[in-house]
Write a protein that holds these residues in place. Sequence first.
Motif, PDB file in Angstrom:
ATOM      1  N   GLY A 101       8.346   7.197   5.756  1.00  0.00           N
ATOM      2  CA  GLY A 101       9.320   6.706   4.801  1.00  0.00           C
ATOM      3  C   GLY A 101       8.673   5.900   3.693  1.00  0.00           C
ATOM      4  O   GLY A 101       9.128   4.812   3.353  1.00  0.00           O
ATOM      5  N   SER A 102       7.556   6.391   3.148  1.00  0.00           N
ATOM      6  CA  SER A 102       6.838   5.574   2.188  1.00  0.00           C
ATOM      7  C   SER A 102       7.104   5.985   0.742  1.00  0.00           C
ATOM      8  O   SER A 102       6.578   5.380  -0.165  1.00  0.00           O
ATOM      9  CB  SER A 102       5.340   5.651   2.488  1.00  0.00           C
ATOM     10  OG  SER A 102       4.947   6.999   2.415  1.00  0.00           O
ATOM     11  N   GLY A 103       7.920   7.037   0.538  1.00  0.00           N
ATOM     12  CA  GLY A 103       8.304   7.373  -0.835  1.00  0.00           C
ATOM     13  C   GLY A 103       9.094   6.208  -1.414  1.00  0.00           C
ATOM     14  O   GLY A 103       9.640   5.393  -0.670  1.00  0.00           O
ATOM     15  N   ARG A 104       9.166   6.177  -2.767  1.00  0.00           N
ATOM     16  CA  ARG A 104       9.818   5.018  -3.375  1.00  0.00           C
ATOM     17  C   ARG A 104      11.277   4.877  -2.929  1.00  0.00           C
ATOM     18  O   ARG A 104      11.728   3.788  -2.573  1.00  0.00           O
ATOM     19  CB  ARG A 104       9.728   5.166  -4.895  1.00  0.00           C
ATOM     20  CG  ARG A 104       9.860   3.873  -5.593  1.00  0.00           C
ATOM     21  CD  ARG A 104       9.650   4.041  -7.046  1.00  0.00           C
ATOM     22  NE  ARG A 104       8.247   3.922  -7.406  1.00  0.00           N
ATOM     23  CZ  ARG A 104       7.846   3.766  -8.660  1.00  0.00           C
ATOM     24  NH1 ARG A 104       8.710   3.758  -9.621  1.00  0.00           N
ATOM     25  NH2 ARG A 104       6.578   3.644  -8.940  1.00  0.00           N
ATOM     26  N   ALA A 105      11.974   6.030  -2.865  1.00  0.00           N
ATOM     27  CA  ALA A 105      13.385   5.981  -2.467  1.00  0.00           C
ATOM     28  C   ALA A 105      13.512   5.519  -1.024  1.00  0.00           C
ATOM     29  O   ALA A 105      14.389   4.713  -0.688  1.00  0.00           O
ATOM     30  CB  ALA A 105      14.013   7.368  -2.643  1.00  0.00           C
ATOM     31  N   ASP A 106      12.599   6.012  -0.160  1.00  0.00           N
ATOM     32  CA  ASP A 106      12.642   5.622   1.244  1.00  0.00           C
ATOM     33  C   ASP A 106      12.372   4.131   1.402  1.00  0.00           C
ATOM     34  O   ASP A 106      13.001   3.442   2.208  1.00  0.00           O
ATOM     35  CB  ASP A 106      11.604   6.411   2.048  1.00  0.00           C
ATOM     36  CG  ASP A 106      12.009   7.870   2.207  1.00  0.00           C
ATOM     37  OD1 ASP A 106      13.182   8.184   1.895  1.00  0.00           O
ATOM     38  OD2 ASP A 106      11.169   8.674   2.624  1.00  0.00           O
ATOM     39  N   LEU A 107      11.415   3.617   0.632  1.00  0.00           N
ATOM     40  CA  LEU A 107      11.085   2.193   0.732  1.00  0.00           C
ATOM     41  C   LEU A 107      12.261   1.326   0.317  1.00  0.00           C
ATOM     42  O   LEU A 107      12.495   0.267   0.887  1.00  0.00           O
ATOM     43  CB  LEU A 107       9.863   1.861  -0.122  1.00  0.00           C
ATOM     44  CG  LEU A 107       8.523   2.281   0.471  1.00  0.00           C
ATOM     45  CD1 LEU A 107       7.393   2.016  -0.512  1.00  0.00           C
ATOM     46  CD2 LEU A 107       8.265   1.548   1.775  1.00  0.00           C
ATOM     47  N   ARG A 108      13.014   1.826  -0.682  1.00  0.00           N
ATOM     48  CA  ARG A 108      14.207   1.068  -1.093  1.00  0.00           C
ATOM     49  C   ARG A 108      15.196   0.979   0.070  1.00  0.00           C
ATOM     50  O   ARG A 108      15.870  -0.011   0.253  1.00  0.00           O
ATOM     51  CB  ARG A 108      14.870   1.738  -2.297  1.00  0.00           C
ATOM     52  CG  ARG A 108      14.562   1.018  -3.618  1.00  0.00           C
ATOM     53  CD  ARG A 108      15.610   1.294  -4.679  1.00  0.00           C
ATOM     54  NE  ARG A 108      15.821   2.711  -4.913  1.00  0.00           N
ATOM     55  CZ  ARG A 108      15.068   3.472  -5.704  1.00  0.00           C
ATOM     56  NH1 ARG A 108      14.061   2.931  -6.349  1.00  0.00           N
ATOM     57  NH2 ARG A 108      15.325   4.742  -5.873  1.00  0.00           N
TER      58      ARG A 108
END
Length: 501
Positions: free
Chosen positions: A170-177
């Motif tokens: 979950g390290s994509g920007r959306a996932d991190l949000r």
Amino acid sequence: MRSTDVARIVIVGAGIGGLAVAARLATLRHEVTICERSSSTGGASGSIVRDGFTFTTGPGLLTLPAVYRDLFLKTGAAIEDVVDLVPLASPTRESFAAATGARTVVDLPNASRSGTHDAFEAGFGPGAGDDWQRLLHRAGEMWGVTRKSFIEAPLLADPARRAERLRSAGSGRADLRVTAPWRSLRSLGRATLSDPRLRAHLERFAAEAGCHPGKAPATLATLPYLEETFGVWWVRGGLHRMTEALHARCLQRKVKVRTDTEVVAIEREGDRVGGVRLADGGRLAADIVITDLPTDPHAAGLVSGPGAAGARRVPAASATLELHLALRGHTPEMPHRTYLFADDPGREPDALFARRPAPPSDPTLCVLAPDDPTLAPEGHSAWTVQLRVPPHGVVDWASAAVRDTYPATLLDLLARRGLDVRDRVLWSELRTPADVAAATGAPGGAAPGAGADGPRNAPRRVPNRSAVPGLFSVGASAHPGGGLPRVGMSAALVAELIGRA
Ligand SMILES: Cc1cc2nc3c(=O)[nH]c(=O)nc-3n(C[C@H](O)[C@H](O)[C@H](O)COP(=O)(O)OP(=O)(O)OC[C@H]3O[C@@H](n4cnc5c(N)ncnc54)[C@H](O)[C@@H]3O)c2cc1C
């Protein structure tokens, strides 16, 4: 490993994680032996049987039953064939101190998002249900992001593979949000929930995991999400029946279960594990050793030599104390569990983690009152009061002074919060963190691995596959963590890593 594909596997510890991985690997045709240092199996999930009363010690209900459905199905027969698994009709009541007058009470339904919404609106006022739904929606997104890439993927000691896995967790920007690994559960609650009682409802999930909500990751919000989505369940006769059924499944699968057999060292042959040394001086040869211990096997001093360094420092955890009550009579309309919150729930975690050498004076109490006639003689009830306390060592839970006086203190506190059973107690039994430490070996009886949750803290968990070839770990101290569902998941992950004979 020997030339044949059948591995000799020794499992250290017969908690539910050890039993679960044993059943899975024996089904894959490996030769499996479990060594358990105490005289019974089950570890933290046990029972007290006395004078016709039965109490489950440890888990008071089951969430995410799919994990154990899968385990029983894949090792021989469906869970329904061996235990009576029942969804709880009236699972949870929460009661909060009010500034004036009677306490505020909400009754939460099982697995009903709209029912929970309505209960919070009615109990806490307009907008509370909507706030909670917003938080739960976010928690659902967190579950979606972390489930496949993090929770259901093994943690490996190999630093390169671990870094790669954590990067993809979950390290994509959306996932991190969504997962906000920099954020605590408390900060998520403060940002989303305006009513302090709703925040206390959220923070009790950190407490139950043994964490301070200000240190627990925001992703612990997935716990209420899982409860509300998949429901909460009971096993008729007590949760320990499932552990007993798992022990029986191991025997059917020809697992050798050796109780009163303590492992004092995990030995090597060359650079990989070669067996275990027992406390009685004996030795068992093994191609693979799996630990189901409440601590890191390296930190426990069981492993030495190359690759043994790097025991992880896990944040401080709280422990759970239980007061089992054999009661005359019944209390009408008691739900399965009733939370009687502290007068100031927001301050409770600070007091709990302040390392004061005294039992807490204003703890939140959880009363477990299973509606199960098999647990008590007719006309009687078997209740368990649970509360979070400092571990043994911070408080001397073995001292006679504490053991003799604390039950009466808790009964008085129950009465002050509206459940007066003082004149109905036939007998009671206190189970303190000192008893949990003796039963499981968990230091101070504290929740294993608490606080090492979420993608950012995962490296502090015991990896499922060690840097020492042939050494694996399951159970509450290992990835993905404590509680029955995750412990069951760790067993599935390790069985898959080892594979078929
Ligand atoms: C009071 C309490 C309440 C809880 N409530 C819930 C709940 O409501 N829901 C939920 O999901 N979870 C709950 N949990 C957590 C859950 O019970 C645990 O996460 C789970 O049972 C841990 O299982 P485990 O396999 O990690 O091993 P453990 O149960 O920790 O067992 C480890 C075993 O290893 C053995 N052992 C240790 N050292 C050695 C050695 N050197 N050689 C051989 N054997 C050894 C021990 O004797 C023990 O049997 C609760 C726990 C407690 C204590």
